[in-house]
Write a protein that holds these residues in place. Structure first.
Motif, PDB file in Angstrom:
ATOM      1  N   MET A  16       0.763  -1.211   0.057  1.00  0.00           N
ATOM      2  CA  MET A  16      -0.048   0.008   0.066  1.00  0.00           C
ATOM      3  C   MET A  16       0.637   1.205  -0.090  1.00  0.00           C
ATOM      4  SD  MET A  16      -3.238  -0.884  -0.202  1.00  0.00           S
ATOM      5  CE  MET A  16      -3.920   0.576   0.046  1.00  0.00           C
ATOM      6  N   GLU A  17       1.933   1.142   0.771  1.00  0.00           N
ATOM      7  CA  GLU A  17       2.702   2.347   0.910  1.00  0.00           C
ATOM      8  C   GLU A  17       3.305   2.586  -0.499  1.00  0.00           C
ATOM      9  OE1 GLU A  17       3.488   4.489   3.104  1.00  0.00           O
ATOM     10  OE2 GLU A  17       2.763   3.389   5.057  1.00  0.00           O
ATOM     11  N   CYS A  18       3.627   1.811  -1.318  1.00  0.00           N
ATOM     12  CA  CYS A  18       4.161   1.795  -2.685  1.00  0.00           C
ATOM     13  C   CYS A  18       3.170   2.484  -3.533  1.00  0.00           C
ATOM     14  CB  CYS A  18       4.476   0.395  -3.265  1.00  0.00           C
ATOM     15  SG  CYS A  18       4.729   0.432  -4.838  1.00  0.00           S
ATOM     16  N   LEU A  19       2.023   1.969  -3.255  1.00  0.00           N
ATOM     17  CA  LEU A  19       0.809   2.477  -4.288  1.00  0.00           C
ATOM     18  C   LEU A  19       0.594   4.054  -3.742  1.00  0.00           C
ATOM     19  CD1 LEU A  19      -1.213  -0.613  -4.515  1.00  0.00           C
ATOM     20  CD2 LEU A  19      -0.247   0.429  -6.353  1.00  0.00           C
ATOM     21  N   TRP A  20       0.360   4.199  -2.353  1.00  0.00           N
ATOM     22  CA  TRP A  20      -0.039   5.496  -2.069  1.00  0.00           C
ATOM     23  C   TRP A  20       1.118   6.601  -2.424  1.00  0.00           C
ATOM     24  CZ3 TRP A  20      -0.599   2.912   3.159  1.00  0.00           C
ATOM     25  CH2 TRP A  20      -1.866   2.576   3.439  1.00  0.00           C
ATOM     26  N   GLU A  21       2.431   6.221  -2.659  1.00  0.00           N
ATOM     27  CA  GLU A  21       3.504   7.143  -3.212  1.00  0.00           C
ATOM     28  C   GLU A  21       3.186   7.307  -4.458  1.00  0.00           C
ATOM     29  OE1 GLU A  21       7.898   6.044  -3.985  1.00  0.00           O
ATOM     30  OE2 GLU A  21       7.488   5.664  -1.961  1.00  0.00           O
ATOM     31  N   ARG A  22       2.626   6.225  -5.195  1.00  0.00           N
ATOM     32  CA  ARG A  22       2.629   6.764  -6.741  1.00  0.00           C
ATOM     33  C   ARG A  22       1.672   5.607  -7.477  1.00  0.00           C
ATOM     34  NH1 ARG A  22       6.861   5.287 -10.618  1.00  0.00           N
ATOM     35  NH2 ARG A  22       5.301   5.425 -12.690  1.00  0.00           N
ATOM     36  N   ALA A  23       0.642   6.130  -7.618  1.00  0.00           N
ATOM     37  CA  ALA A  23      -0.345   5.175  -8.121  1.00  0.00           C
ATOM     38  C   ALA A  23      -0.946   5.816  -9.266  1.00  0.00           C
ATOM     39  CB  ALA A  23      -1.487   4.750  -7.304  1.00  0.00           C
ATOM     40  N   PRO A  24      -1.568   5.361 -10.474  1.00  0.00           N
ATOM     41  CA  PRO A  24      -1.650   4.011 -10.552  1.00  0.00           C
ATOM     42  C   PRO A  24      -0.260   3.277 -11.121  1.00  0.00           C
ATOM     43  CG  PRO A  24      -2.745   5.027 -12.446  1.00  0.00           C
ATOM     44  CD  PRO A  24      -2.255   6.057 -11.511  1.00  0.00           C
ATOM     45  N   LEU A  25      -0.083   1.999 -10.759  1.00  0.00           N
ATOM     46  CA  LEU A  25       0.992   1.438 -10.997  1.00  0.00           C
ATOM     47  C   LEU A  25       0.687  -0.122 -11.545  1.00  0.00           C
ATOM     48  CD1 LEU A  25       3.399   1.665  -7.729  1.00  0.00           C
ATOM     49  CD2 LEU A  25       3.661   3.001 -10.022  1.00  0.00           C
ATOM     50  N   SER A  26       1.153  -0.330 -12.503  1.00  0.00           N
ATOM     51  CA  SER A  26       1.034  -1.982 -13.301  1.00  0.00           C
ATOM     52  C   SER A  26       1.320  -2.744 -12.035  1.00  0.00           C
ATOM     53  CB  SER A  26       1.560  -2.271 -14.594  1.00  0.00           C
ATOM     54  OG  SER A  26       3.088  -2.064 -14.351  1.00  0.00           O
ATOM     55  N   GLY A  27       1.037  -4.103 -12.335  1.00  0.00           N
ATOM     56  CA  GLY A  27       1.482  -5.325 -11.500  1.00  0.00           C
ATOM     57  C   GLY A  27       3.126  -5.363 -11.724  1.00  0.00           C
ATOM     58  N   ARG A  28       3.458  -5.464 -12.753  1.00  0.00           N
ATOM     59  CA  ARG A  28       4.883  -5.333 -13.120  1.00  0.00           C
ATOM     60  C   ARG A  28       5.843  -4.184 -12.200  1.00  0.00           C
ATOM     61  NH1 ARG A  28       8.582  -7.068 -17.765  1.00  0.00           N
ATOM     62  NH2 ARG A  28       7.015  -8.210 -18.182  1.00  0.00           N
ATOM     63  N   GLU A  29       5.211  -3.062 -12.196  1.00  0.00           N
ATOM     64  CA  GLU A  29       5.738  -1.857 -11.585  1.00  0.00           C
ATOM     65  C   GLU A  29       5.763  -1.909 -10.063  1.00  0.00           C
ATOM     66  OE1 GLU A  29       4.923   2.120 -14.293  1.00  0.00           O
ATOM     67  OE2 GLU A  29       3.205   1.149 -13.434  1.00  0.00           O
ATOM     68  N   VAL A  30       4.719  -2.695  -9.767  1.00  0.00           N
ATOM     69  CA  VAL A  30       4.508  -2.831  -8.221  1.00  0.00           C
ATOM     70  C   VAL A  30       5.776  -4.100  -7.876  1.00  0.00           C
ATOM     71  CG1 VAL A  30       3.185  -3.534  -6.118  1.00  0.00           C
ATOM     72  CG2 VAL A  30       2.068  -2.084  -8.035  1.00  0.00           C
ATOM     73  N   THR A  31       5.758  -4.988  -8.543  1.00  0.00           N
ATOM     74  CA  THR A  31       6.614  -6.153  -8.581  1.00  0.00           C
ATOM     75  C   THR A  31       7.954  -5.826  -8.369  1.00  0.00           C
ATOM     76  OG1 THR A  31       5.176  -7.797  -9.572  1.00  0.00           O
ATOM     77  CG2 THR A  31       7.428  -8.356  -9.461  1.00  0.00           C
ATOM     78  N   GLU A  32       8.518  -5.011  -9.562  1.00  0.00           N
ATOM     79  CA  GLU A  32       9.728  -4.126  -9.188  1.00  0.00           C
ATOM     80  C   GLU A  32      10.181  -3.499  -8.032  1.00  0.00           C
ATOM     81  OE1 GLU A  32       9.792  -2.286 -13.138  1.00  0.00           O
ATOM     82  OE2 GLU A  32      10.014  -4.223 -14.302  1.00  0.00           O
ATOM     83  N   LYS A  33       9.354  -2.602  -7.788  1.00  0.00           N
ATOM     84  CA  LYS A  33       9.307  -1.930  -6.538  1.00  0.00           C
ATOM     85  C   LYS A  33       9.632  -2.860  -5.376  1.00  0.00           C
ATOM     86  CE  LYS A  33       7.401   2.530  -8.502  1.00  0.00           C
ATOM     87  NZ  LYS A  33       8.582   3.497  -8.082  1.00  0.00           N
ATOM     88  N   MET A  34       8.815  -3.522  -5.211  1.00  0.00           N
ATOM     89  CA  MET A  34       8.838  -4.353  -3.962  1.00  0.00           C
ATOM     90  C   MET A  34      10.075  -5.413  -3.967  1.00  0.00           C
ATOM     91  SD  MET A  34       6.228  -3.104  -2.392  1.00  0.00           S
ATOM     92  CE  MET A  34       6.838  -3.888  -1.245  1.00  0.00           C
ATOM     93  N   HIS A  35      10.432  -5.766  -5.133  1.00  0.00           N
ATOM     94  CA  HIS A  35      11.918  -6.544  -5.186  1.00  0.00           C
ATOM     95  C   HIS A  35      12.947  -5.777  -4.866  1.00  0.00           C
ATOM     96  CE1 HIS A  35      14.434  -9.575  -6.470  1.00  0.00           C
ATOM     97  NE2 HIS A  35      14.977  -8.657  -7.289  1.00  0.00           N
ATOM     98  N   ALA A  36      13.017  -4.639  -5.282  1.00  0.00           N
ATOM     99  CA  ALA A  36      13.813  -3.578  -5.010  1.00  0.00           C
ATOM    100  C   ALA A  36      13.862  -3.115  -3.452  1.00  0.00           C
ATOM    101  CB  ALA A  36      13.958  -2.460  -5.773  1.00  0.00           C
TER     102      ALA A  36
END
Length: 129
Positions: A16-36
């Motif tokens: 959610m923090e990732c999405l609150w920071e910058r949404a909308p995000l694709s599943g790929r973008e969320v995946t990349e951010k959470m992996h990092a």
């Protein structure tokens, strides 16, 4: 934004923090951010997004062949829900007991004391109105 109680886990908060920071995000973008950020695999992140959708905390809109995720609950609403749940569960709804417990182990700065005092005075004025 939804007002339902989502009961977010710690891992869901990270997404959610990732999405609150910058949404909308694709599943790929969320995946990349959470992996990092956390080292999570693609399947872990997608599972969490699916759970958040089921809870009504996020919406995944399919646009141009890919799904874009956005939060349906604001960070402030989620934090308030968490605080109310914690207060009720741990302190039986008593703000006084919570503040007392918190200040026994951690001293407050004069600035924090002044801010709390101002907050309480403001609540007192609101009740009189």
């Amino acid at each position: 934004m939804s007002s339902q109680n989502a009961n977010l886990t710690a891992a869901e908060w990270d997404v959610m923090e990732c999405l609150w920071e910058r949404a909308p995000l694709s599943g790929r973008e969320v995946t990349e951010k959470m992996h990092a950020k956390c080292g999570w695999s693609r399947s872990t992140t997608l599972t969490l997004l699916s759970r958040l959708e089921a809870k009504g905390a996020v919406l995944g809109d399919a646009e141009k062949g890919k799904k874009a995720f956005r939060p349906l609950i604001s960070r402030e609403d989620a934090a308030l829900q968490e605080t109310e749940d914690f207060l009720g569960r741990v302190y039986k709804g008593s703000v006084r007991l919570m503040v007392s417990a918190m200040t026994q182990k951690q001293s407050l700065s004069q600035k924090e004391i002044d801010e709390l005092y101002a907050l309480l005075k403001g609540l007192e004025v609101d009740k009189d109105a």
